[in-house]
Design an enzyme around this catalytic site. Structure first.
Site, PDB file in Angstrom:
ATOM      1  CE  LYS A  17       0.755   1.670   4.304  1.00  4.79           C
ATOM      2  NZ  LYS A  17       1.258   3.017   4.631  1.00  4.79           N
ATOM      3  CG  ASP A  59      -1.229   0.321   7.855  1.00  3.93           C
ATOM      4  OD1 ASP A  59      -2.032   1.260   7.993  1.00  3.93           O
ATOM      5  OD2 ASP A  59      -0.004   0.482   7.734  1.00  3.93           O
ATOM      6  CB  ALA A  61      11.104  -2.377   8.345  1.00  7.34           C
ATOM      7  CB  ALA A  62       9.457  -0.642   3.041  1.00  6.89           C
ATOM      8  N   GLY A  63       7.324   1.003   5.237  1.00  7.47           N
ATOM      9  CA  GLY A  63       6.201   1.928   5.159  1.00  7.47           C
ATOM     10  C   GLY A  63       5.210   1.542   4.080  1.00  7.47           C
ATOM     11  CB  ALA A 112       0.952  -1.925   4.721  1.00  8.16           C
ATOM     12  N   GLY A 138       3.901  -6.514   5.996  1.00 10.60           N
ATOM     13  CA  GLY A 138       3.490  -7.466   7.039  1.00 10.60           C
ATOM     14  C   GLY A 138       1.995  -7.453   7.265  1.00 10.60           C
ATOM     15  CB  SER A 139      -0.450  -4.653   7.510  1.00  7.77           C
ATOM     16  OG  SER A 139       0.104  -4.063   8.670  1.00  7.77           O
ATOM     17  CB  SER A 140      -0.260  -6.651   2.574  1.00  6.20           C
ATOM     18  OG  SER A 140      -1.053  -6.942   1.444  1.00  6.20           O
TER      19      SER A 140
END
Length: 289
Positions: free
Chosen positions: A10, A136, A96-98, A100, A102-104
């Site tokens: 995202k 997220d 850890a890139a902003g 998402a 892991g959330s996806s």
């Protein structure tokens, strides 16, 4: 039995932080959409009541630190599921890139296990469960374009943004989301016009969407991370129509209409950071071929 889910990255087209809540979370107002850079999440039925995470990426944990693991555990415990699952994550989204990632992955697990375990849960219920895992995850369950409010769990779906190319560039240095929010000076920030961004999306107005890109977290991340600022400036100098940091960073994205200019930006950024991607804006729920 086996399910395959796509877990797209995202980006934030608009990110506003309104105030700090009594529960110590921040009240946010974000317009988010998806891009065509995706992890692939495979889920295999296990007879024993175990959860196994497999990934060739050494930065992907295989225990409860992994949001995908927590998503499976939450469904298993909430609905008294006697079966287990092996989850294979083919990681394409930088960690850890902003973006998402892991959330996806967690959202993909919620969607996939809903089928694999035959739970028959609605998308709304899956998103509600997702809010217990991470801010997220609810958005990622919908896998489209949306306005996210509250902690990020109150989702209003929007039409997809105008079609364009997205150049993503992730610097090597990491950013702590917690420390970024902690350093925010809410009374000194210029806030985005979220309504104007939503209007631009509804009108499919590419130029106005570009003009409305704004992220209040840049006010903290950019001064502390000169590499992020440098990449942002390089994108501007190389002819991007609009440039913004995604989430708390460190990934920066640029928007362009034409592939030839997208490739020019890509080539100009290769000297600045190793992880650069040229992808299309998605903004709609897509299934795997």
């Amino acid at each position: 039995m086996y399910i395959l889910e796509k877990a797209p990255a995202k980006i934030n087209l608009s990110l506003d932080v309104l105030y700090k809540r009594p529960d110590q979370y921040h009240e946010v107002e974000m317009v988010m959409t998806t891009v065509d850079l995706s992890d692939r999440v495979e889920m295999f039925w296990l007879e024993e009541q175990t959860i196994v995470i497999e990934s060739e990426n050494r930065f992907v944990p295989n225990d409860e630190r992994n949001l995908a693991y927590r998503a499976a555990k939450l469904l298993q415990e909430t609905y008294k599921v006697k079966a287990g699952v092996k989850i294979k994550i083919d990681k394409q989204i930088p960690v850890a890139a902003g973006l998402a990632g892991g959330s996806s992955d967690a959202a993909a697990v919620l969607r996939g296990l809903n089928q694999l375990w035959n739970l028959k849960l609605s998308v709304e219920r899956l998103a509600e469960l997702g809010s217990e895992i991470g801010s997220d995850v609810s958005f990622c369950v919908y896998n489209s374009t949306a306005l996210a409010k509250g902690r990020g769990e109150k989702i209003t779906e929007l039409p997809p943004p105008p079609k364009c190319w997205v150049i993503l560039a992730k610097p090597s240095q990491g950013v702590s989301t917690q420390s970024v929010y902690k350093s925010l000076k809410l009374d000194e920030m210029e806030h985005p016009n979220t309504k104007a961004m939503i209007d631009a999306i509804y009108r499919s107005d590419y130029e106005d969407m570009c003009a409305r890109l704004q992220n209040v977290l840049e006010s903290v991340t950019l001064p502390k991370n000169p590499e992020v600022q440098q990449i942002k400036q390089q994108m501007v100098d190389s002819g991007a129509d609009a440039v913004l940091m995604s989430g708390s960073g460190p990934t920066v994205f640029g928007l362009v209409k034409h592939e030839s200019r997208a490739m020019r930006l890509y080539n100009s950024l290769r000297g600045f950071c190793e992880e650069v991607f040229v992808v299309r804006m998605l903004g709609v729920n897509q299934t795997l071929d």
